[in-house]
Design a protein around this motif. Sequence first.
Motif, mmCIF file in Angstrom:
data_model
loop_
_atom_site.group_PDB
_atom_site.id
_atom_site.type_symbol
_atom_site.label_atom_id
_atom_site.label_comp_id
_atom_site.label_asym_id
_atom_site.label_seq_id
_atom_site.Cartn_x
_atom_site.Cartn_y
_atom_site.Cartn_z
ATOM 1 N N ILE A 35 0.846 -1.199 0.000
ATOM 2 C CA ILE A 35 0.000 0.000 0.000
ATOM 3 C C ILE A 35 0.875 1.240 0.000
ATOM 4 N N MET A 36 0.841 2.014 -1.087
ATOM 5 C CA MET A 36 1.495 3.316 -1.139
ATOM 6 C C MET A 36 0.590 4.342 -0.460
ATOM 7 N N MET A 37 1.170 5.149 0.421
ATOM 8 C CA MET A 37 0.412 6.150 1.155
ATOM 9 C C MET A 37 1.285 7.400 1.306
ATOM 10 N N PRO A 38 0.701 8.530 1.705
ATOM 11 C CA PRO A 38 1.531 9.690 2.005
ATOM 12 C C PRO A 38 2.600 9.329 3.037
ATOM 13 N N LEU A 39 3.804 9.727 2.787
ATOM 14 C CA LEU A 39 4.927 9.565 3.712
ATOM 15 C C LEU A 39 5.433 8.128 3.833
ATOM 16 N N GLY A 40 5.051 7.250 2.924
ATOM 17 C CA GLY A 40 5.604 5.910 3.020
ATOM 18 C C GLY A 40 4.747 4.834 2.395
ATOM 19 N N ALA A 41 4.805 3.643 2.981
ATOM 20 C CA ALA A 41 4.070 2.490 2.459
ATOM 21 C C ALA A 41 3.854 1.484 3.584
ATOM 22 N N ILE A 42 2.927 0.563 3.349
ATOM 23 C CA ILE A 42 2.653 -0.534 4.275
ATOM 24 C C ILE A 42 2.659 -1.837 3.478
#
Length: 470
Positions: free
Chosen positions: A260-267
């Motif tokens: 999962i790409m998200m603001p400020l990084g990924a999970i």
Amino acid sequence: MGNYPSALQQCIDTVGNGRSGFAAYPSNPFYQISWTKPYNLDVRVTPAAVVRPQTAEDISGIIQCATVNNVKVQAKSGGHSYANYGLGGDSGAVAIDLVNFQHFNMDKTTWQATIGAGFRLGEVTKRLHGAGGRAIAHGVCPDVGIGGHATIGGLGPMSRMWGSCLDHVIEVEVVTADGKIQRANDNKNSDLFWALKGAAASFGVITEFVVRTHSEPANVVQYSYSLNFGTQAEMASYYSAWQDLISNPGLDRRFGSLFIMMPLGAIITGTFYGTDDEYHASGIPAYLPKSDNQVVANDWLGSITHDGENEALYLSNLPNPFYSKSIGFKREDMISREGIKKLFSWVDKQDKGTLLWAIIFDAAGGAIGDVAMNGTAFAHRDKILFYQSYGIGFPLSDKTKKFLTGFHNQVLSVAPTGTFGTYAGYVDPALTDGQEQYWGPNLAQLQNTKLRWDPLDIFHNPQSVRPIAS
């Protein structure tokens, strides 16, 4: 004159026979809030009526009312269509809300369950668990309705192990365009049953499912790793390793995963249906980042709750104005390392227009591909990965739509030529070739089946199957 009920309203009210809470119309107070309840607030739609029937006979009468008055019909279960297709997608349709179809039964000889089409997935999980520790494959958002989920595909972390949700369906009760209440399975009305397993919104209103079930896994290992406060360019190497993992033909089918790409990084998340020893013996941990406290062991119900909480991090269950794009990848469509670097670096340079965005890459394949491409209407048996993007805004800005559309175009530019097709559960009203994208090589057979079962196109939304010209 405007205060007089229309012929459609009079007909539906006659079917309801004075029952309270049976139907509502645009003239009713709080119609949008209490009855329509659109999921995507960026797609405005006003149904001609929202009806909450209690029996299949009610549904038959409602369909006949709509047919006589030349009005389209769509069924609504959970109501989570990205384009509000359960409400018709366009204004002026009759929406049949299946909320009252909440019956459940487990045959403990065959371990086949009968499930009403108004159930949400969270309740389905609980009912199956309570009826003998049974389970089926499905997604993890607890408020999604099984009525749409089990007919459009139904993908989730256990799908690589057990197949899609619709692969568990062995029979349905369905009301067809002529108002008849039918049973459909592989032997009776088999052409209709084939179409319902992947494109049901175009063919009828399903009131109940009979599904085969599995014993719940005794052990579940769940992995979660957060990459915080970095650029997307810094995430590219992690994605490359993850893509290598999920595209491995020998990947243990008991494993499902998201990047999962998200603001400020990924999970990065993973769910493995087995013991911790089996998880490590599979070789999967070698492909994933190392971190303290990265793995949690759960029982079955705990794992479903954990996955649902993860999903809520990037897509709220509450109605919002949002925009979304997606595509599916075959094994030969995997993006090269250079392409991944280019794609992730591109994201860093864009004005997203919102802080509420996410891009999810979801592993598929495994048991999903055991069924032939034309075994059901669901046409993505060859896909091993889907991406979906989401952007939420209050209001939703053109910048957000431009960002996600641009990302989609970047994906197509770095993926091998010919990458095509997406899952109808991630419906995209912006597609001009939606039917081809959703149903691919099965579209022609669906159009022929539509001509037989719904030649007047009563069951209709902007991207539903149309009857082939006779």
